[in-house]
Design a protein around this motif. Sequence first.
Motif, mmCIF file in Angstrom:
data_model
loop_
_atom_site.group_PDB
_atom_site.id
_atom_site.type_symbol
_atom_site.label_atom_id
_atom_site.label_comp_id
_atom_site.label_asym_id
_atom_site.label_seq_id
_atom_site.Cartn_x
_atom_site.Cartn_y
_atom_site.Cartn_z
ATOM 1 N N ARG A 193 16.602 1.216 32.098
ATOM 2 C CA ARG A 193 15.882 0.224 32.306
ATOM 3 C C ARG A 193 16.275 -1.191 31.585
ATOM 4 O O ARG A 193 15.792 -2.707 32.110
ATOM 5 C CB ARG A 193 13.980 0.047 31.830
ATOM 6 C CG ARG A 193 13.751 1.335 33.349
ATOM 7 C CD ARG A 193 12.411 1.688 32.328
ATOM 8 N NE ARG A 193 11.460 0.000 32.610
ATOM 9 C CZ ARG A 193 9.962 0.723 32.016
ATOM 10 N NH1 ARG A 193 9.418 1.443 31.493
ATOM 11 N NH2 ARG A 193 9.577 -0.610 31.576
ATOM 12 N N LEU A 194 16.237 -0.748 30.343
ATOM 13 C CA LEU A 194 16.888 -2.519 29.378
ATOM 14 C C LEU A 194 17.557 -3.075 30.446
ATOM 15 O O LEU A 194 18.156 -4.131 30.423
ATOM 16 C CB LEU A 194 17.508 -1.525 28.144
ATOM 17 C CG LEU A 194 16.517 -1.154 27.538
ATOM 18 C CD1 LEU A 194 16.660 0.064 26.377
ATOM 19 C CD2 LEU A 194 15.510 -2.247 26.936
ATOM 20 N N PRO A 195 19.665 -2.074 30.488
ATOM 21 C CA PRO A 195 20.073 -3.313 31.439
ATOM 22 C C PRO A 195 19.990 -3.590 33.186
ATOM 23 O O PRO A 195 20.249 -4.949 32.778
ATOM 24 C CB PRO A 195 21.563 -1.997 31.230
ATOM 25 C CG PRO A 195 21.355 -0.921 31.184
ATOM 26 C CD PRO A 195 20.070 -0.954 30.372
ATOM 27 N N TRP A 221 10.566 -16.348 30.939
ATOM 28 C CA TRP A 221 12.135 -15.805 29.844
ATOM 29 C C TRP A 221 12.072 -14.500 28.867
ATOM 30 O O TRP A 221 12.378 -14.038 28.502
ATOM 31 C CB TRP A 221 12.861 -17.030 30.176
ATOM 32 C CG TRP A 221 13.348 -17.021 31.471
ATOM 33 C CD1 TRP A 221 13.677 -16.486 32.520
ATOM 34 C CD2 TRP A 221 14.404 -18.109 31.535
ATOM 35 N NE1 TRP A 221 13.846 -17.384 33.516
ATOM 36 C CE2 TRP A 221 14.043 -18.480 32.915
ATOM 37 C CE3 TRP A 221 15.153 -19.376 31.084
ATOM 38 C CZ2 TRP A 221 15.109 -19.351 33.535
ATOM 39 C CZ3 TRP A 221 15.908 -20.605 31.247
ATOM 40 C CH2 TRP A 221 15.798 -20.834 32.584
ATOM 41 N N HIS A 222 11.332 -16.294 27.988
ATOM 42 C CA HIS A 222 11.142 -15.408 26.737
ATOM 43 C C HIS A 222 10.523 -14.046 26.875
ATOM 44 O O HIS A 222 10.167 -13.258 25.802
ATOM 45 C CB HIS A 222 10.409 -16.428 25.727
ATOM 46 C CG HIS A 222 10.729 -16.193 24.339
ATOM 47 N ND1 HIS A 222 11.962 -15.334 23.802
ATOM 48 C CD2 HIS A 222 9.365 -16.030 23.265
ATOM 49 C CE1 HIS A 222 11.725 -15.680 22.378
ATOM 50 N NE2 HIS A 222 9.771 -15.827 22.497
ATOM 51 N N ARG A 226 11.323 -9.994 25.173
ATOM 52 C CA ARG A 226 10.437 -9.475 24.516
ATOM 53 C C ARG A 226 9.996 -8.845 24.260
ATOM 54 O O ARG A 226 9.460 -7.458 24.163
ATOM 55 C CB ARG A 226 9.160 -10.233 23.678
ATOM 56 C CG ARG A 226 9.260 -12.198 23.225
ATOM 57 C CD ARG A 226 8.085 -12.291 22.410
ATOM 58 N NE ARG A 226 7.252 -12.679 23.359
ATOM 59 C CZ ARG A 226 5.583 -12.892 23.770
ATOM 60 N NH1 ARG A 226 5.643 -12.128 22.629
ATOM 61 N NH2 ARG A 226 5.407 -13.034 24.335
ATOM 62 N N ARG A 227 9.576 -8.644 25.787
ATOM 63 C CA ARG A 227 9.207 -7.456 26.624
ATOM 64 C C ARG A 227 10.032 -5.898 26.728
ATOM 65 O O ARG A 227 10.195 -4.633 27.129
ATOM 66 C CB ARG A 227 8.105 -7.366 28.057
ATOM 67 C CG ARG A 227 7.464 -7.925 28.816
ATOM 68 C CD ARG A 227 6.696 -7.419 29.536
ATOM 69 N NE ARG A 227 5.861 -8.435 29.414
ATOM 70 C CZ ARG A 227 4.651 -8.772 30.474
ATOM 71 N NH1 ARG A 227 4.488 -7.875 30.820
ATOM 72 N NH2 ARG A 227 3.647 -9.186 30.578
ATOM 73 N N LEU A 232 12.596 -0.737 24.793
ATOM 74 C CA LEU A 232 12.694 0.224 23.838
ATOM 75 C C LEU A 232 12.017 1.262 22.957
ATOM 76 O O LEU A 232 12.613 2.329 22.394
ATOM 77 C CB LEU A 232 13.546 -0.735 22.391
ATOM 78 C CG LEU A 232 14.508 -1.481 23.160
ATOM 79 C CD1 LEU A 232 14.890 -2.512 22.205
ATOM 80 C CD2 LEU A 232 16.320 -0.670 22.876
ATOM 81 N N SER A 233 10.575 1.258 22.211
ATOM 82 C CA SER A 233 9.677 1.887 21.715
ATOM 83 C C SER A 233 10.285 2.793 23.624
ATOM 84 O O SER A 233 9.081 4.045 22.960
ATOM 85 C CB SER A 233 8.226 1.424 22.385
ATOM 86 O OG SER A 233 8.623 -0.272 21.164
ATOM 87 N N ALA A 234 9.468 2.716 24.585
ATOM 88 C CA ALA A 234 9.194 3.550 25.641
ATOM 89 C C ALA A 234 10.247 4.721 25.492
ATOM 90 O O ALA A 234 10.939 6.163 25.597
ATOM 91 C CB ALA A 234 9.314 3.506 26.418
ATOM 92 N N VAL A 235 12.316 4.215 24.764
ATOM 93 C CA VAL A 235 12.917 4.714 25.361
ATOM 94 C C VAL A 235 12.686 5.865 24.079
ATOM 95 O O VAL A 235 13.029 7.348 23.555
ATOM 96 C CB VAL A 235 14.412 4.460 24.391
ATOM 97 C CG1 VAL A 235 15.287 5.187 24.530
ATOM 98 C CG2 VAL A 235 14.196 3.215 26.014
#
Length: 398
Positions: A193-195, A221-222, A226-227, A232-235
Amino acid sequence: MTVREEATAAADRVRWEAAAVGRTARNAVRYSGPERDTMVQSLKAAGAAIAAWALVGWWLRAPQALLAPWTALALVDATVYRSLRSGLQQYAVILVGTLAAAAALSLTGENTLGSMALVLPPLVLIGTYRRLGTQGIYGATTALFVITYSSNDSSQIGNRLLETAVGAAIGIAVNALILPPVHLRSVRDQLQRLPRESADLLHAIAEGSREGWSPADAQGWHDRARRLETILSAVKEARSRSAESTRLNPARKLRRLETLQPPPAADDRWSSVADHLRAITRTLGAVAGEDSPLTPPGEAFFTCYADLADGLADLCAVEARELGDPGTSGEDAGQGEETREEAARRAREAYREVAESFRGQAGTAAAVGGGLLVETRQLLSTLAGLEQEEQEGQGEAE
């Protein structure tokens, strides 16, 4: 801010949220990932509650059948191990809540208000005990059911406990036997999901750089940048859950899922990407709108910057595809590497053009352009190894 501007900003936020919900729904349909897993678990929980009611309320005609579907609904958890653990916790607190309510009714002569005043404060306090997790509150809510219906005789108490046990058994069985959740791929799914989100964000920035952007666009966009921290927390949670999901899970043997997980170093890398994207979108927000005290670089700068943002988005999209299909080999792997190298080459060339267009900037325009260049250069280095190419070029020159 005027009322009209506030209304416009609120409408933009609603549109943004609706678009986010739409993306989540499309991901659940198109991709095998966390969105689809959430949908499956939700349907399983609803099915378990319906099955518990059909058994206890419709077939056995229990007087307080609500406890069975309520318990079944709560116990379709993220992992089978967690369902079993939650089941034991919930049954323990429901037992305590039922017995405490029955005792309070006896002491107060079945006075509802007096029983609540006597039993609810200690049960709510006990419910905050850390080792009971999210199940602690069920002791107090069960006591409310018992006190409200003044069911303090032994047969009715036995019925409450039996209904709860049946609901727990159904919830755990549904979770363990019907598409039991195995999260070995969850780390890869969450990391992908990040890329994917980064590529969408960079394409949006590229479009805004060409056509202009409003303060609401920059704020959107910001918010999206931030989301990425939430993902990253979900990873991190997925790494913990993937180990837990194989415990007591029949799917570990029924479905031979030996998915290789990306190394933990990938989490740090994408955390760096998220940091740079937040900085870039914050800078773009600072020069959005006519009231900004800062002067943005000229049109030529942002035309080149749009090409760079598109190049970085292509790099992210390539990585998202690689994470989604980790088993490629041979010719397909070679083509994927060529695609990555081509995307990296285009991004590096675009960066050089942006750096060239930066020359001649002065005042606050130079400060804004310099800030964007620094953060984007670091982002490019994280995604494509800009320093490595420069070092190789210097070596060849020598």
